[in-house]
Design an enzyme around this catalytic site. Structure first.
Site, PDB file in Angstrom:
ATOM      1  N   THR A 285      17.391 -45.790  -3.035  1.00 31.49           N
ATOM      2  CA  THR A 285      17.455 -47.110  -3.681  1.00 31.49           C
ATOM      3  C   THR A 285      16.540 -48.133  -2.985  1.00 31.49           C
ATOM      4  OG1 THR A 285      19.671 -46.761  -4.488  1.00 31.49           O
ATOM      5  CG2 THR A 285      19.100 -49.038  -3.993  1.00 31.49           C
TER       6      THR A 285
ATOM      7  N   THR B 252      22.411 -50.764   0.521  1.00 30.86           N
ATOM      8  CA  THR B 252      22.082 -49.425   0.058  1.00 30.86           C
ATOM      9  C   THR B 252      23.008 -48.415   0.730  1.00 30.86           C
ATOM     10  OG1 THR B 252      20.416 -47.683   0.054  1.00 30.86           O
ATOM     11  CG2 THR B 252      20.260 -49.294   1.829  1.00 30.86           C
ATOM     12  N   GLY B 253      23.282 -47.327   0.013  1.00 31.59           N
ATOM     13  CA  GLY B 253      24.175 -46.304   0.543  1.00 31.59           C
ATOM     14  C   GLY B 253      25.139 -45.871  -0.541  1.00 31.59           C
ATOM     15  N   GLU B 254      26.279 -45.375  -0.145  1.00 29.43           N
ATOM     16  CA  GLU B 254      27.239 -44.892  -1.144  1.00 29.43           C
ATOM     17  C   GLU B 254      27.895 -46.077  -1.841  1.00 29.43           C
ATOM     18  OE1 GLU B 254      30.057 -41.608  -0.030  1.00 29.43           O
ATOM     19  OE2 GLU B 254      31.453 -43.037  -0.929  1.00 29.43           O
ATOM     20  N   GLY B 255      27.542 -46.238  -3.128  1.00 25.39           N
ATOM     21  CA  GLY B 255      27.962 -47.413  -3.883  1.00 25.39           C
ATOM     22  C   GLY B 255      29.459 -47.644  -3.871  1.00 25.39           C
TER      23      GLY B 255
ATOM     24  N   ARG C 199      28.348 -43.974 -14.905  1.00 20.33           N
ATOM     25  CA  ARG C 199      28.755 -44.488 -13.583  1.00 20.33           C
ATOM     26  C   ARG C 199      27.964 -45.752 -13.220  1.00 20.33           C
ATOM     27  NH1 ARG C 199      25.909 -45.219  -8.360  1.00 20.33           N
ATOM     28  NH2 ARG C 199      27.482 -45.077  -6.733  1.00 20.33           N
ATOM     29  N   ILE C 200      28.654 -46.749 -12.716  1.00 19.10           N
ATOM     30  CA  ILE C 200      27.987 -47.960 -12.243  1.00 19.10           C
ATOM     31  C   ILE C 200      28.236 -48.065 -10.740  1.00 19.10           C
ATOM     32  CG2 ILE C 200      28.058 -50.491 -12.325  1.00 19.10           C
ATOM     33  CD1 ILE C 200      28.565 -50.192 -15.375  1.00 19.10           C
ATOM     34  N   GLY C 201      27.172 -48.280  -9.981  1.00 20.13           N
ATOM     35  CA  GLY C 201      27.300 -48.372  -8.522  1.00 20.13           C
ATOM     36  C   GLY C 201      27.331 -49.815  -8.059  1.00 20.13           C
ATOM     37  N   ASP C 202      27.020 -50.011  -6.794  1.00 19.82           N
ATOM     38  CA  ASP C 202      27.064 -51.353  -6.214  1.00 19.82           C
ATOM     39  C   ASP C 202      25.824 -52.185  -6.520  1.00 19.82           C
ATOM     40  OD1 ASP C 202      25.764 -49.339  -4.409  1.00 19.82           O
ATOM     41  OD2 ASP C 202      25.148 -51.181  -3.389  1.00 19.82           O
TER      42      ASP C 202
HETATM   43  N1  ASP Z   1      23.886 -47.711  -3.562  1.00 16.75           N
HETATM   44  C1  ASP Z   1      23.292 -46.846  -4.540  1.00 16.75           C
HETATM   45  C2  ASP Z   1      24.356 -46.388  -5.512  1.00 16.75           C
HETATM   46  O1  ASP Z   1      25.441 -46.059  -5.082  1.00 16.75           O
HETATM   47  C3  ASP Z   1      22.601 -45.648  -3.961  1.00 16.75           C
HETATM   48  C4  ASP Z   1      21.660 -45.905  -2.794  1.00 16.75           C
HETATM   49  O2  ASP Z   1      21.699 -46.977  -2.200  1.00 16.75           O
HETATM   50  O3  ASP Z   1      20.839 -45.023  -2.468  1.00 16.75           O
HETATM   51  O4  ASP Z   1      24.080 -46.314  -6.680  1.00 16.75           O
END
Ligand code: ASP
Length: 331
Positions: free
Chosen positions: A201, A251-254, A229-232
């Site tokens: 991301t 960024t990371g696990e939404g 799916r909707i992330g952060d």
């Molecule tokens: N945060 C993003 C999501 O979960 C993924 C990422 O940051 O790489 O969609």
């Protein structure tokens, strides 16, 4: 890491979660893109563009380059399609716009900006967002434009491992150690396990020389995510936030970032606990984020820039008006 020199400051990220064995060539490639985009932002700041103009400009460039997970090069859904999302926030007046479920819009961050400026709403998704894009006349392309060969291979790997991926992980000889299931024989591309090509991301935060803060984030989401799916990243307060004090992009696990309302928390502890920018970033990562899940970049209205992560690495770059510039991946 924190700089406090007054004047403008900018930071970009290209995702958190990097395999420590990421091949040098791949590291250099990612750093070159970050450096090019950071310099684009620096030139724009020197030309007196506003913070919100600069974050849009830089994220557009990152979306257009296939190296990272946004626009072209976006991670794929379990169906093999692309559903992109983005958000932008202008700290002056706390205006914001966000989009999700885009399948044809070449630059999602610019549509998010149009939602902010030309719609009565702050967040549009799926068919309605695509209709709005056409109404506004933004550039659209076929979904195939966003799909890269690397990501098709990566999706195959994710499916075999029965996992959803958010970071660069190289399958070890015996299997994909870090995933819940084991891949017996990694898929190779040019002799390398395909997961080394996994995309990340992107985001940008800026404070301009007038002290205005802005933030923008753009992504294809997680590789092998469920359709819908909707992330952060499009969620104001979770993946993106800006106000008169600071601008933040995560960024990371939404799912972990959403639970921690990470971006807003940084602003909140600055506002209510009186913490400095780096202190706020460190506090939020320690107190609000599950271990190994994410990272963020931030700027303050004082011209400070800061970053932090609790993953193995985070692709990032930052610069301040006094000539300081840094591009890095590891701690
Ligand atoms: N945060 C993003 C999501 O979960 C993924 C990422 O940051 O790489 O969609």
């Amino acid at each position: 890491m924190e700089r406090n020199m007054g004047g403008w400051a900018i930071a970009v990220h290209g995702g958190a979660g990097v395999d420590p064995n990421l091949p040098q060539q791949r590291q250099e490639e990612a750093k070159q893109v970050l450096s090019r985009c950071l310099n684009l932002g620096i030139d724009a700041l020197r030309s007196n563009l506003s913070a919100v103009d600069v974050v849009e400009l830089v994220v557009r460039e990152l979306e257009t380059d296939p190296v990272f997970n946004s626009g072209r090069g976006s991670a794929l859904t379990a169906k093999g399609t692309v559903e992109m999302e983005s958000s932008i926030m202008d700290g002056s007046g706390r205006r914001c716009g966000a989009v999700s479920g885009l399948t044809t819009v070449k630059n999602p961050v610019s549509l998010a900006r149009l939602v902010m400026e030309r719609s009565p709403h702050s967040y549009l998704a799926f068919a309605g967002a695509e209709d709005f894009a056409r109404q506004q006349g933004v550039e659209v392309v076929d979904n195939e434009y966003f799909i890269t060969e690397e990501n098709v291979g990566m999706l195959k790997l994710a499916k075999e491992a029965n996992t959803i991926m958010f970071d660069y992980r190289i399958p070890a000889a015996g299997g994909l150690e870090t995933c819940s299931a084991v891949v017996e024989s990694p898929i190779l591309m040019n002799g390398l396990p395909i997961s080394v090509y996994a995309p990340e991301t992107v985001g940008c935060v800026v404070v301009d020389s007038q002290g205005r803060c802005a933030a923008a984030t753009s992504t294809g989401g997680l590789m092998n995510k469920m359709s819908g799916r909707i992330g952060d990243s499009p969620l104001i307060g979770a993946g993106t936030y800006a106000c008169n004090i600071c601008g933040v992009s995560c960024t990371g696990e939404g799912e972990a970032i959403i639970r921690g309302t990470l971006a807003r928390e940084v602003a909140a502890v600055m506002e209510y606990k009186g913490l400095g920018l780096q202190e706020a970033v460190d506090f939020v990562i320690k107190e609000r984020l599950d271990e190994g899940k994410a990272g963020l970049i931030a700027v303050s209205n004082k011209g400070e820039v800061a970053w932090g992560f609790n993953t193995t690495g985070m692709f990032r770059g930052c610069a301040t008006e006094d000539g300081f510039m840094e591009i890095g991946i590891w701690d």
